[in-house]
Design a protein around this motif. Sequence first.
Motif, short mmCIF file in Angstrom:
data_model
loop_
_atom_site.label_atom_id
_atom_site.label_comp_id
_atom_site.label_asym_id
_atom_site.label_seq_id
_atom_site.Cartn_x
_atom_site.Cartn_y
_atom_site.Cartn_z
N GLU A 17 0.81 -1.22 0.00
CA GLU A 17 0.00 0.00 0.00
C GLU A 17 0.84 1.27 0.00
O GLU A 17 0.37 2.33 -0.35
CB GLU A 17 -1.01 0.00 1.14
CG GLU A 17 -0.39 -0.17 2.50
CD GLU A 17 -1.46 -0.40 3.57
OE1 GLU A 17 -1.30 -1.36 4.33
OE2 GLU A 17 -2.41 0.39 3.63
N SER A 24 1.35 -5.59 0.96
CA SER A 24 1.20 -5.47 2.41
C SER A 24 0.46 -6.68 2.94
O SER A 24 -0.40 -7.24 2.26
CB SER A 24 0.42 -4.21 2.75
OG SER A 24 1.04 -3.11 2.14
N SER A 26 -2.24 -8.47 5.18
CA SER A 26 -3.51 -8.08 5.80
C SER A 26 -3.60 -8.72 7.18
O SER A 26 -3.81 -9.91 7.30
CB SER A 26 -4.68 -8.53 4.93
OG SER A 26 -4.51 -9.88 4.54
N SER A 28 -5.68 -8.64 9.65
CA SER A 28 -7.00 -8.45 10.27
C SER A 28 -7.88 -9.68 10.02
O SER A 28 -7.85 -10.24 8.93
CB SER A 28 -7.72 -7.24 9.66
OG SER A 28 -7.02 -6.06 9.94
N TYR A 31 -13.25 -6.91 8.75
CA TYR A 31 -13.08 -5.72 7.92
C TYR A 31 -14.26 -4.78 8.14
O TYR A 31 -15.41 -5.23 8.27
CB TYR A 31 -12.99 -6.13 6.45
CG TYR A 31 -11.80 -7.05 6.23
CD1 TYR A 31 -10.57 -6.56 5.83
CD2 TYR A 31 -11.91 -8.41 6.52
CE1 TYR A 31 -9.47 -7.40 5.69
CE2 TYR A 31 -10.83 -9.26 6.38
CZ TYR A 31 -9.60 -8.75 5.97
OH TYR A 31 -8.52 -9.58 5.85
N TYR A 51 -13.81 -7.03 1.62
CA TYR A 51 -13.53 -8.19 2.47
C TYR A 51 -14.43 -8.13 3.68
O TYR A 51 -14.78 -7.05 4.16
CB TYR A 51 -12.06 -8.20 2.88
CG TYR A 51 -11.16 -8.31 1.69
CD1 TYR A 51 -10.83 -9.56 1.17
CD2 TYR A 51 -10.70 -7.17 1.04
CE1 TYR A 51 -10.03 -9.67 0.05
CE2 TYR A 51 -9.90 -7.27 -0.09
CZ TYR A 51 -9.57 -8.52 -0.58
OH TYR A 51 -8.80 -8.63 -1.70
N SER A 54 -11.88 -13.04 7.56
CA SER A 54 -10.73 -13.71 6.90
C SER A 54 -10.87 -15.21 6.73
O SER A 54 -10.06 -15.81 6.03
CB SER A 54 -9.43 -13.36 7.64
OG SER A 54 -9.10 -12.02 7.36
N SER A 58 -8.95 -13.14 2.40
CA SER A 58 -8.20 -11.98 2.89
C SER A 58 -7.30 -11.54 1.74
O SER A 58 -6.97 -12.35 0.87
CB SER A 58 -7.36 -12.36 4.11
OG SER A 58 -6.26 -13.15 3.69
N PRO A 59 -6.88 -10.29 1.71
CA PRO A 59 -6.02 -9.85 0.61
C PRO A 59 -4.78 -10.72 0.46
O PRO A 59 -4.43 -11.12 -0.65
CB PRO A 59 -5.67 -8.41 0.99
CG PRO A 59 -6.83 -7.95 1.83
CD PRO A 59 -7.27 -9.17 2.60
N SER A 60 -4.13 -11.06 1.56
CA SER A 60 -2.89 -11.86 1.45
C SER A 60 -3.17 -13.23 0.86
O SER A 60 -2.40 -13.74 0.04
CB SER A 60 -2.23 -12.03 2.82
OG SER A 60 -1.84 -10.78 3.31
N SER A 244 -3.07 -15.25 7.14
CA SER A 244 -2.52 -14.26 6.19
C SER A 244 -1.01 -14.13 6.27
O SER A 244 -0.34 -13.94 5.26
CB SER A 244 -3.13 -12.88 6.48
OG SER A 244 -4.47 -12.87 6.10
#
Length: 407
Positions: A17, A24, A26, A28, A31, A51, A54, A58-60, A244
């Motif tokens: 980010e 990056s 995530s 968490s 969300y 999101y 998780s 999750s983004p990761s 993540s």
Amino acid sequence: MAFKPANSIQDLQYFGEFGGVNPSISDSSTYTFLSAKTMFDTFEGNADGCYLYSRHSSPSNLYLGEALAAMEGTETANVSASGMGAITPVLLQLCGSGDHIVSSRTIYGGTYAFLKNFTPRFHIKTSFVDITNLEKVEAAITKNTKVLYCETVSNPLLEVADIKGLANLAKKYNIKLVVDNTFSPLSISPVKLGADIVIHSLTKFINGSSDTVGGVVCGSQELINQLRNVNDGASMLLGSTMDSLRAASILKNLRTLHIRMQQHSKNALYLAERFETDGLKTVYPGLPSHPSHELFKSMMNEQYGFGGMLTIDVGSLEKANELMELMQHRNLGYLAVSLGFYKTLFSAPGTSTSSEIPEEEQKAMGLSDGLIRFSIGLDADIERTYQVMRNCMEELGVLTKHSTSNI
Ligand code: PLP
């Protein structure tokens, strides 16, 4: 869907980010939403890019999933906490009560145990067949069959599945071909050959550092959406979600997989050729003596070689144990299950990773007591490794000084 080449990992572009060269992480489990309406839409599965929680995604996890989908040439992928956490939800998603699976009989012991002992509780039956015999595979298919299941290169016997032939059968009978490609990442791309779904235990070559378990299902967007569905998705509801932080570390290791596979394959081929010349009963898909050598060649992405797994048979479990202990003592590797590590790992599958398979069935499939399974490491000087291994074998009388096997 455009098929991305197997080495396309460098084509992926994810920024952190703050412009970091790594995405990056995530950190968490849940969300926040600016509006309650978007939260509702996300639950319904139609708010792309948002999101929720998780366990769902999750983004990761999505970054790692997309990288693996690019590697296997599928629309998308779903990562999981272990290889078994990928295999079990897929089979339970595709099969319900009364359904039937045709599976290779030479598969990882945990998968075998799941199909043999666990899924019958849900009235899902499995026929175990010799996967190298397409006639037998076809004969086992019934009107209730939903899945054809195999490993590209089987654990531990290193049998090679004819993915194109199996894919033709799957199409003919309108069933799904599910392939566990754990032993042959990059070397073989099952989807390119017609498989519907590819699974990996990331624990092995893909992560390559034996510091975590992990898994992935690579498939169509439709399948992955089904697995993640909040109402009836097996991955979502059984909950084998990857963390993540792990997804981020596996993604970093994945970037060197192509170089590692080349070295694993180069070293394994070197040792297999030497062991065979020495008269040891050696199984390695790269040896012309392997019954499926030509088949492997016809399927492979040549630059990655025949993989890092080989077996030798030293005649008895006692000899196998003695040899493994001595090789560990001489720092040639570790007496350990699993595979894909930078050091060589060896184990006797009959008493370890395949111990779930009853003795008579082990015999029927050719799994003998003296079998040692090697995952060959990334040794820089494989000739030296061979010499030290040879010395160990001579010391224990597995080989004589003049090269021929004593067995
Ligand atoms: N598939 C194969 C071929 C394996 O060898 C293994 C584990 O040894 C698995 C699946 C299961 O993976 P995990 O241990 O990551 O659950």
